[in-house]
Every structure is written in structure tokens, then in C-alpha cells.
Enzyme design. Structure first.
Site, mmCIF file in Angstrom:
data_model
loop_
_atom_site.group_PDB
_atom_site.id
_atom_site.type_symbol
_atom_site.label_atom_id
_atom_site.label_comp_id
_atom_site.label_asym_id
_atom_site.label_seq_id
_atom_site.Cartn_x
_atom_site.Cartn_y
_atom_site.Cartn_z
ATOM 1 N N HIS A 196 -0.025 22.272 -14.548
ATOM 2 C CA HIS A 196 0.370 20.888 -14.825
ATOM 3 C C HIS A 196 -0.734 20.146 -15.570
ATOM 4 O O HIS A 196 -0.470 19.329 -16.451
ATOM 5 C CB HIS A 196 0.685 20.159 -13.514
ATOM 6 C CG HIS A 196 2.102 20.324 -13.086
ATOM 7 N ND1 HIS A 196 2.492 20.359 -11.787
ATOM 8 C CD2 HIS A 196 3.230 20.492 -13.810
ATOM 9 C CE1 HIS A 196 3.802 20.510 -11.707
ATOM 10 N NE2 HIS A 196 4.271 20.594 -12.928
ATOM 11 N N ARG A 303 12.425 24.497 -19.606
ATOM 12 C CA ARG A 303 12.044 25.151 -18.354
ATOM 13 C C ARG A 303 12.519 24.304 -17.171
ATOM 14 O O ARG A 303 11.934 23.275 -16.878
ATOM 15 C CB ARG A 303 10.525 25.333 -18.296
ATOM 16 C CG ARG A 303 9.967 26.219 -19.390
ATOM 17 C CD ARG A 303 8.458 26.353 -19.219
ATOM 18 N NE ARG A 303 7.893 27.352 -20.089
ATOM 19 C CZ ARG A 303 7.327 27.104 -21.259
ATOM 20 N NH1 ARG A 303 7.244 25.859 -21.679
ATOM 21 N NH2 ARG A 303 6.830 28.076 -21.986
ATOM 22 N N ARG A 338 16.802 27.447 -19.699
ATOM 23 C CA ARG A 338 16.531 28.631 -18.888
ATOM 24 C C ARG A 338 16.846 28.330 -17.426
ATOM 25 O O ARG A 338 16.382 27.324 -16.885
ATOM 26 C CB ARG A 338 15.056 29.041 -19.028
ATOM 27 C CG ARG A 338 14.719 30.321 -18.270
ATOM 28 C CD ARG A 338 13.305 30.773 -18.542
ATOM 29 N NE ARG A 338 12.299 29.878 -17.984
ATOM 30 C CZ ARG A 338 10.995 29.981 -18.201
ATOM 31 N NH1 ARG A 338 10.550 30.947 -18.983
ATOM 32 N NH2 ARG A 338 10.147 29.141 -17.654
ATOM 33 N N GLU A 439 11.681 39.874 -21.358
ATOM 34 C CA GLU A 439 10.283 39.659 -20.970
ATOM 35 C C GLU A 439 9.721 40.768 -20.086
ATOM 36 O O GLU A 439 8.597 40.656 -19.612
ATOM 37 C CB GLU A 439 10.126 38.308 -20.282
ATOM 38 C CG GLU A 439 11.063 38.083 -19.114
ATOM 39 C CD GLU A 439 10.954 36.679 -18.548
ATOM 40 O OE1 GLU A 439 9.915 36.030 -18.725
ATOM 41 O OE2 GLU A 439 11.932 36.238 -17.920
ATOM 42 N N ASN A 462 4.924 35.930 -23.139
ATOM 43 C CA ASN A 462 3.882 35.791 -22.108
ATOM 44 C C ASN A 462 4.015 36.891 -21.047
ATOM 45 O O ASN A 462 3.062 37.605 -20.734
ATOM 46 C CB ASN A 462 3.974 34.421 -21.431
ATOM 47 C CG ASN A 462 3.770 33.284 -22.403
ATOM 48 O OD1 ASN A 462 3.463 33.510 -23.556
ATOM 49 N ND2 ASN A 462 3.961 32.067 -21.946
ATOM 50 N N ASP A 463 5.217 37.021 -20.489
ATOM 51 C CA ASP A 463 5.427 38.043 -19.465
ATOM 52 C C ASP A 463 5.571 39.430 -20.079
ATOM 53 O O ASP A 463 5.140 40.421 -19.476
ATOM 54 C CB ASP A 463 6.664 37.706 -18.628
ATOM 55 C CG ASP A 463 6.332 36.735 -17.501
ATOM 56 O OD1 ASP A 463 5.142 36.628 -17.156
ATOM 57 O OD2 ASP A 463 7.252 36.090 -16.987
ATOM 58 N N ARG A 473 -2.221 37.786 -16.522
ATOM 59 C CA ARG A 473 -2.820 36.928 -17.550
ATOM 60 C C ARG A 473 -3.563 35.728 -16.985
ATOM 61 O O ARG A 473 -4.329 35.091 -17.706
ATOM 62 C CB ARG A 473 -1.752 36.454 -18.541
ATOM 63 C CG ARG A 473 -0.711 35.516 -17.973
ATOM 64 C CD ARG A 473 0.265 35.086 -19.059
ATOM 65 N NE ARG A 473 1.198 34.079 -18.617
ATOM 66 C CZ ARG A 473 2.361 34.337 -18.041
ATOM 67 N NH1 ARG A 473 2.716 35.593 -17.843
ATOM 68 N NH2 ARG A 473 3.162 33.369 -17.659
ATOM 69 N N CYS A 510 10.306 32.650 -27.618
ATOM 70 C CA CYS A 510 9.900 31.379 -27.026
ATOM 71 C C CYS A 510 8.557 31.476 -26.313
ATOM 72 O O CYS A 510 8.122 30.505 -25.712
ATOM 73 C CB CYS A 510 10.966 30.871 -26.064
ATOM 74 S SG CYS A 510 11.333 32.017 -24.713
#
Length: 574
Positions: A196, A303, A338, A439, A462-463, A473, A510
Site C-alpha cells: 500500500h 484489482r 480480475r 501466470e 509478475n507471478d 519476488r 498486465c
């Protein structure tokens, strides 16, 4: 002698100013004896710091923009409740009187007692509340130490240049407060790009670097420090040459930003006439305003898990419906939403949703796996999403799909919810597109089979990179292995794009790789035509698209494919 520091750049921009060390929970606290005649004054000193902390948080709470996620406000509300708690405050003053000790020491003892109580709880949600205790205590401790140092009420030193905050960690409330007080930027020893705190820094335009180990001990209070939020690089006590280099970087960045601003209304078309779709990832509702500012053609990733975080109750169908409609009506173009993706680095109140915290949440019950197990949780979200589809074009994206069975079960549930709504004469888009987020390596390898049951693919890099390379990560010890250019990663991306094209369905990306200008030409060469990214990256990616010729890029990628991508990627990357 200058001190070079490196971390993860989470919010771009150049900051130059005196370092201000914002001590967090790890600040050492020394025990000091207080004479009986001074105990009343010591208690008053503590109560004054606590009241100032309360006033600070109340002011932050009142000034939160209306479109800030509710979990941020809830986060601050929880801290205010603790500051107003009489038992909490009286326990500290009682200890000051009984032990004849300083306020900092008494406060620390109370903190440790409460943390021990929370730590012994079985409920994962309640156990995690110890963070709130530590954050509140850290805020009061800072105020006590600042008062001793003669700092102004803002907590920031008086200086001509905006200070750069150096801390072990910073809460979202701190980011809001410090931005209002005029900091130039911040660096922290801990934190990740998806926290955040990082998200708020990007939204507020505050240059920031996280994961800078040893920063607090390496940097002295008041020392000049330079921060490059894009490169993840900071320099304390710079030489005249280094300072001049950063000043030139800042000037160049300003000129570059000015040039990019002129591209806002220019269509993203390659030199040989191929249109490229550039959309935004939405993390905060405030990002929808940024999407307008950069000419994005829609939202490629919204998200929804942020609706579920930092709260004790699940969001209702009505609450979700309102949030989705607000996003749909705030942006131009389609919105890809998503479905719930929690677990791993995105923890919610897992004890209430999914049972005890697993040993390896990244591989456990998360995303679509959780939704298919907790059907009512999923159905509630699907009802809200389908009802919202009557107010604009939305697409449903299913996260962490790894096989055809998960996809078919998800689609069956969507059909059941559609029938339920139709029976109640509720309006929704009967032809709503349903796609899979690619992913995990299994999904990329089975992309041809999945494509037969999908309306679109979206590659979550990312994943995909994390699972392909078997590295966490967000683990500082191994995240240096996170490599988007690993041949295995590139082959999985290429396989997914090819499978989508063969099936005649669109393929977008994305993940963070989509918004990283270093990889744009490579992805164009691999056949990717749709990108979704943070709004701040759109114009830079558009500039590269406008300068690219797909015919030339295709010839280069064919040469590299012959070598299994083991050849020189330099002509496509950088």
C-alpha cells in the site's frame, strides 16, 4: 566520500534534499530514571505526544480524498481507536509512576506486552493486529524524540530543500502525512513494490525506493541525499560530480516528461501502421483520473482484492457493485476486472476466509482456487460484477488458472449466476467476455487447450516469472534472480501469444513487464499487441510504439528464436 545505496524503485522521479531519519518500530529505547518530583511532568509529556499523534491522524483522516480506498481510512480509524483507548494510555502513565521511568521506556514495555498477547492468539487476523500496536507506538515514540530534538510539530526539519525521509518502514498514513508536509521523497529498508505504501507513493507522485538495506545506519541526519525513484538508486553525501549528474538527470527527466505530455492525444500506432492497445492497471480509484490524463483506451486490470483488505468483514454485494460501477463510469473504454486474487503477497483476513495461514501461501489456496472452494464468496462477487456489466463494457478475468477444469467450473458458476439474475429480471451483459490470467507455467504450456474455452488471455508476468524461476519476488534474499529475460520466461510468453492468435482471441499483458520500457520492443517482436500498465508508464510506452517498425522487429526475433533466445537481446531490449 559518497555512499551509494540501491533498492527497488517504486515511484519514479528525482529527489534531492537533506536526509530526515524517521525512526520506526526498531528505534532503540533507553531506560531512564525519573525523579519523583518530575513524574507528573513526564506523564504530561507522554500525554501530549499521544494527543499530537491523535491530532495528526485525525487531520490525515479528514483530508483523505473521497476516492481513496476505504481500507486506507479503516487502517487510520483502527489507529485512532487505539489512541483513544483509556486502558492503553493509563497503563503507560501508571508504569511511569510505579517504576519512576521515562515515557519512552514505559510505552515500549506496554507495546511489548500487547504484542505478546496478540502473538499468542490462534486467529490469524487478530494475530496480525500487532502491527497496529507497533505502528501507533512508533508514531508516539517519534513525537517524543522529536520534541526532545526541538523539531517543529510537523516532525520535519526546517530546511530550504524538501527533505528525503529515510526509515525502516513507512505506513500508508505516514505517506499521506509526509506528502502533505512537503517531503521530496523517501527510501525505506523494507517494503515491496506492491505494498500500500508503494502504491500510494506512485499515486501521489512521491519519488520512492524500498528494500534499501542498511539505509538507516548508512545515512546521517541532515546529510544531503539524492534519490532516483525509477532506477532504485540513492546517493548520500554525493560528490560535486554526482550531484551535478543528478541535477542533469532531473532536468532531463523534466524535459522527457514535457515531450511525453504532447503524446497524450496521439494514437499508439507503429511506423508500419499497426495499432497497439495501451490500457491502465487500476490499483486505486484515483488512478482512473490518471488514466484520462495519459489517454489510456481502457482498463486492462482492475484489482478487486483491495476491496477485501484491511477489514474484518467481507464486502457486501452492494458495496462491490457500487465500486465496480464507479470505476466503469470513471474511465473511457472497456474495463477488465480480475476476480478475487488473494494469498501470497496479498494477504487479507485469511483466518476468516481461508483458515490457518499456510506455510507456502504462493502455492496454496489462493485466487481461483479459493473462489472455487468458497463458492458463496465467489457468487457474491460474480453477482456484483454481472450487475455492474449493465453499466458499461466489462470483461471478467480469472486469476491463477492452471488447468481446463478450473476454467470450466468457473464458467459454469458464471452461467448459474446469470440464470439467477435473469430469473429476477436483473439486467446484465449476457455476452460478457471471460478470460484467463496466464501466470503459472502450466497455463502457458496448456494455452492451446485453455484458449478453446476463453474469450481472451492476459499474461500476468509478475507471478509467471516467479513460478517459472521458483523464486519469491518479495524475498530480499533471492529476488535478484527475478529475470524477465530468462529464456524459459520468454518462451512461455511467446507460446501464450501464439496460442491466443491461433485461437483467434486477443492476448494482453498486465504484469509489470508490460509497463517497463526496456521490454516494449521485445514484446512487440513477440507479437503482443495489447498492454496494460500503471498510468505513469503509458506515454513512455507509446513513444516506443510510435518509433517501432514491426517488420524490422519480426526479422530480429526470428534470428533470436533460432538461437533459443540465447543470442544477443541487446537489439530488442534497453
Amino acid at each position: 566520500m559518497s555512499i551509494a545505496l540501491r533498492g527497488i524503485g517504486v515511484s519514479r522521479g528525482i529527489a534531492m534534499g537533506p536526509a530526515h531519519k524517521l525512526h520506526g518500530r526498531s528505534a532503540p529505547v533507553e531506560k531512564r530514571h525519573v525523579a519523583p518530583a518530575e513524574l507528573t511532568a513526564e506523564c504530561a509529556r507522554y500525554n501530549a505526544a499521544r494527543e499530537t499523534a491523535r491530532q495528526q491522524l485525525s487531520a490525515i483522516r479528514e483530508d483523505i480524498p473521497a476516492d481513496t480506498p476505504k481500507e486506507i481510512a479503516s487502517f487510520i480509524d483502527a489507529h485512532l481507536l487505539m489512541l483513544d483507548d483509556r486502558a492503553f494510555s493509563s497503563a503507560v502513565t501508571d508504569l511511569i509512576q510505579a517504576e519512576q521511568v521515562n515515557a519512552e521506556w514505559a510505552l515500549q514495555q506496554q507495546c511489548e506486552q500487547l504484542v505478546a498477547v496478540f502473538d499468542a492468539m490462534d486467529d490469524a487476523y487478530l494475530r496480525s493486529r500487532q502491527d497496529d500496536v507497533e505502528h501507533v507506538v512508533a508514531r508516539i515514540q517519534r513525537l517524543l524524540s522529536q520534541a526532545d530534538a526541538g523539531l517543529p510539530p510537523s516532525g520535519l526539519p526546517n530546511s530550504a530543500a524538501a527533505p528525503v525521509v529515510v526509515a525502516d518502514d513507512i505506513t500508508p498514513a505516514d505517506v499521506i502525512l509526509l506528502q502533505k508536509q512537503g517531503i521530496g521523497g523517501f527510501i525505506t529498508e523494507f517494503g515491496g513494490p506492491l505494498s500500500h505504501t508503494a502504491i500510494l507513493a506512485r499515486s501521489l507522485g512521491v519519488p520512492a525506493i524500498v528494500g534499501v538495506h542498511g539505509a538507516e545506519s548508512a545515512v546521517s541526519e541532515g546529510a544531503l541525499i539524492l534519490v532516483d525513484g525509477q532506477a532504485g538508486e540513492a546517493i548520500a553525501l554525493p560528490t560535486p560530480e554526482e550531484r551535478q549528474e543528478f541535477e542533469e538527470r532531473a532536468a532531463a527527466d523534466a524535459r522527457f516528461r514535457s515531450m511525453l505530455d504532447k503524446l497524450r492525444d496521439v494514437d499508439a500506432v507503429t511506423q508500419d501502421g499497426t495499432p497497439i492497445t495501451l490500457q491502465c492497471n487500476i490499483e486505486l480509484p484515483a488512478d482512473t483520473a490518471h488514466a484520462h490524463g495519459v489517454g489510456a483506451t481502457g482498463v486492462g486490470l482492475y484489482r478487486t482484492e483491495f476491496l477485501y483488505m484491511n477489514r474484518t468483514e467481507l464486502p457486501t454485494e452492494a458495496e462491490q457493485f457500487e465500486a465496480y460501477v464507479n470505476v466503469i463510469q470513471a474511465v473511457s473504454g472497456p474495463v477488465t476486472i480480475r476476480t478475487l486474487d488473494v494469498g501470497a503477497d496479498k494477504q487479507v483476513d485469511s483466518g476468516r476466509i481461508a483458515g490457518p495461514t499456510p506455510n507456502n501461501p504462493a502455492l496454496g489456496l489462493r485466487a481461483i482456487r479459493l473462489c472455487l472452494k468458497e463458492e458463496e464468496l465467489f457468487r457474491t462477487q460474480l453477482r456484483a460484477l454481472l450487475r455492474a456489466s449493465a453499466y458499461g463494457t466489462i470483461k471478467l478475468m480469472l486469476p491463477m488458472i492452471s488447468n481446463v477444469d478450473e476454467l470450466l467450473r468457473s464458467r459454469a458458476l458464471i452461467q448459474e449466476v446469470m440464470q439467477e439474475l435473469a430469473a429476477r429480471d436483473v439486467k446484465f451483459d449476457k455476452d460478457i467476455a471471460v478470460g484467463a490470467m496466464i501466470e503459472v507455467p502450466a497455463a502457458a504450456l496448456a494455452a492451446h487447450q485453455l484458449a478453446q474455452h476463453c474469450d481472451f488471455f492476459s499474461i500476468g508476468t509478475n507471478d509467471l516469472i516467479q513460478y517459472t524461476l521458483a523464486i519469491d519476488r518479495v524475498d530480499d534474499e533471492v529476488n535478484y534472480l527475478y529475470d524477465p529475460l530468462h529464456p524459459a520466461v520468454l518462451q512461455l510468453i511467446a507460446m501464450t501469444i501464439e496460442a491466443g492468435h491461433s485461437a483467434g482471441i486477443p492476448v494482453s499483458m498486465c504484469g509489470e513487464m508490460a509497463g517497463d520500457a526496456r521490454y516494449t520492443r521485445l514484446l512487440l517482436a513477440l507479437g503482443l499487441r495489447e498492454y496494460s500498465m500503471h498510468p505513469s508508464s503509458i506515454l513512455e510506452i507509446k513513444r516506443i510504439v510510435l518509433d517501432s517498425n514491426l517488420g524490422e522487429l519480426a526479422a530480429r526475433i526470428q534470428h533470436l528464436a533460432v538461437n533459443g533466445y540465447a543470442g544477443d537481446l541487446g537489439s530488442l531490449v534497453g
